[in-house]
Design a protein around this motif. Structure first.
Motif, PDB file in Angstrom:
ATOM      1  N   UNK A 180       0.865  -1.169  -0.007  1.00 48.48           N
ATOM      2  CA  UNK A 180      -0.034   0.028  -0.068  1.00 48.48           C
ATOM      3  C   UNK A 180       0.852   1.365  -0.025  1.00 48.48           C
ATOM      4  N   UNK A 181       0.502   2.330  -0.288  1.00 49.48           N
ATOM      5  CA  UNK A 181       1.010   3.723  -0.720  1.00 49.48           C
ATOM      6  C   UNK A 181       1.460   4.021   0.782  1.00 49.48           C
TER       7      UNK A 181
ATOM      8  N   UNK B 146      -2.854   1.803  -4.450  1.00 49.50           N
ATOM      9  CA  UNK B 146      -3.542   2.789  -3.402  1.00 49.50           C
ATOM     10  C   UNK B 146      -4.633   2.353  -2.923  1.00 49.50           C
ATOM     11  N   UNK B 147      -4.877   0.919  -3.057  1.00 50.57           N
ATOM     12  CA  UNK B 147      -6.307   0.251  -2.436  1.00 50.57           C
ATOM     13  C   UNK B 147      -5.936  -1.194  -2.089  1.00 50.57           C
ATOM     14  N   UNK B 148      -6.604  -1.613  -1.016  1.00 53.14           N
ATOM     15  CA  UNK B 148      -6.361  -3.129  -0.825  1.00 53.14           C
ATOM     16  C   UNK B 148      -7.096  -3.974  -1.877  1.00 53.14           C
ATOM     17  N   UNK B 149      -8.010  -3.585  -2.523  1.00 51.75           N
ATOM     18  CA  UNK B 149      -8.495  -4.464  -3.748  1.00 51.75           C
ATOM     19  C   UNK B 149      -7.507  -4.768  -4.682  1.00 51.75           C
ATOM     20  N   UNK B 150      -6.674  -3.429  -5.187  1.00 48.13           N
ATOM     21  CA  UNK B 150      -5.612  -3.468  -5.982  1.00 48.13           C
ATOM     22  C   UNK B 150      -4.625  -4.480  -5.650  1.00 48.13           C
ATOM     23  N   UNK B 151      -4.226  -4.345  -4.208  1.00 46.74           N
ATOM     24  CA  UNK B 151      -3.029  -5.254  -3.907  1.00 46.74           C
ATOM     25  C   UNK B 151      -3.576  -6.553  -3.746  1.00 46.74           C
TER      26      UNK B 151
END
Length: 309
Positions: free
Chosen positions: A215-216, A240-245
């Protein structure tokens, strides 16, 4: 100067609140004037007749004049009582206008709730809390801004949010807080990653030396990981998001450290694998936050109560 003059001078210099009867006494006097009966006035206001008599006597002592003549046929205002009643009516009408205005302010406040929350709380905890709030306050419109913990603090301090939720290790300056839940970060990989087949726990040094999907900076998750690894976490990708990670980890791009709350479904479906780690403190508190000295009220207070249920 006589004693009476001295007492009058002392009364005149005191607070007006000590010289003017309270609203309850004035409402009682108005009821006596309207009904012509102290007993009837007492019943209308929901007090006993002895209590009403005592309140009238106390008001007469406070003002220094007789207000009501009592007789077997009822209660009649004296000339002074009639004059005081006229003044009392204006005071009570002003108080009613004040109360109506205050209620309008409360209605306006209660018509909306602005919430700012860091990503994990916004995605995995707040939906349930907001549904429960909706059942309690169906007329309150709720707006939710999801961002990292730094952004949450900025919105609260600029009066762009009524209540916030953060995940970091510390409370941002200028905010008060209450712990509402506890969370733990875990290391996760795709099933095909070499770590998924490990039999021994990862050491802190190995975790620190491995490029991670992160995360950023400014997010609560990143703050906890940086503190646990002494700022040595190596970014493979910053998102910038948990979903993206999660999506990046599932695709096999690399391992990540995420909230246990955020990966329950993926772990159950074996889309992600949890990797044990030792020597790293990855627990954290989840907090509700608000500007220092401004305890939540109205819908914000109700939402805060629901988080502790």
């Amino acid at each position: 100067m006589s004693n009476a003059d001295e007492q009058t001078g002392q009364a005149a210099t005191g607070s007006v609140a000590h010289r003017v009867p309270d609203l309850g006494a004035l409402e009682l006097l108005l009821a006596v004037a309207r009904l012509g009966s102290l007993g009837g006035a007492a019943r209308e206001l929901g007090i006993t007749q002895p209590a009403a008599s005592s309140r009238i006597r106390s008001m007469e002592r406070q003002l220094g004049v007789a207000l009501v003549d009592r007789s077997p046929r009822g209660s009649r205002l004296t000339d002074a009582g009639a004059l005081v009643t006229d003044w009392a009516r204006r005071i009570v009408e002003a108080a009613e206008a004040f109360d109506a205005g205050a209620q309008a302010l409360r209605d306006r406040r209660d018509s909306r709730l602005r919430v700012a929350a860091s990503m994990t709380i916004a995605e995995y905890l707040l939906p349930g809390w907001l549904l429960a709030l909706r059942a309690q306050r169906p007329d309150t419109a709720v707006s939710l801004h999801a961002g990292n913990s730094t952004a949450v603090a900025e919105r609260l301090l600029s009066d762009e949010a009524d209540l916030g939720f953060v995940e970091g290790l510390s409370v941002p300056a200028g905010l008060d807080s209450a712990v509402i839940a506890h969370d733990r970060l875990i290391v996760v990989t795709a099933p095909g990653h070499a770590w998924a087949r490990r039999r021994r726990a990862l050491a802190a040094g190995e975790l620190a030396s491995t490029p991670l999907i992160l995360r950023e900076k400014g997010s609560g998750t990143r703050q906890v990981l940086d503190a646990a690894l002494g700022g040595l976490a190596r970014p493979l990708i910053e998102l910038s998001s948990t979903t993206a990670v999660k999506a990046a980890v599932v695709s096999g791009a690399g391992p990540a450290v995420l909230s246990e709350l955020a990966v329950g479904e993926e772990l159950a479906m074996r889309r992600l694998v949890s990797v044990p780690v030792e020597g790293v403190a990855l627990a954290r508190d989840l907090r509700a936050v608000w500007p220092t000295g401004h305890r939540p009220t109205g819908p914000a207070r109700d939402l805060l109560s629901l988080t502790r249920g």
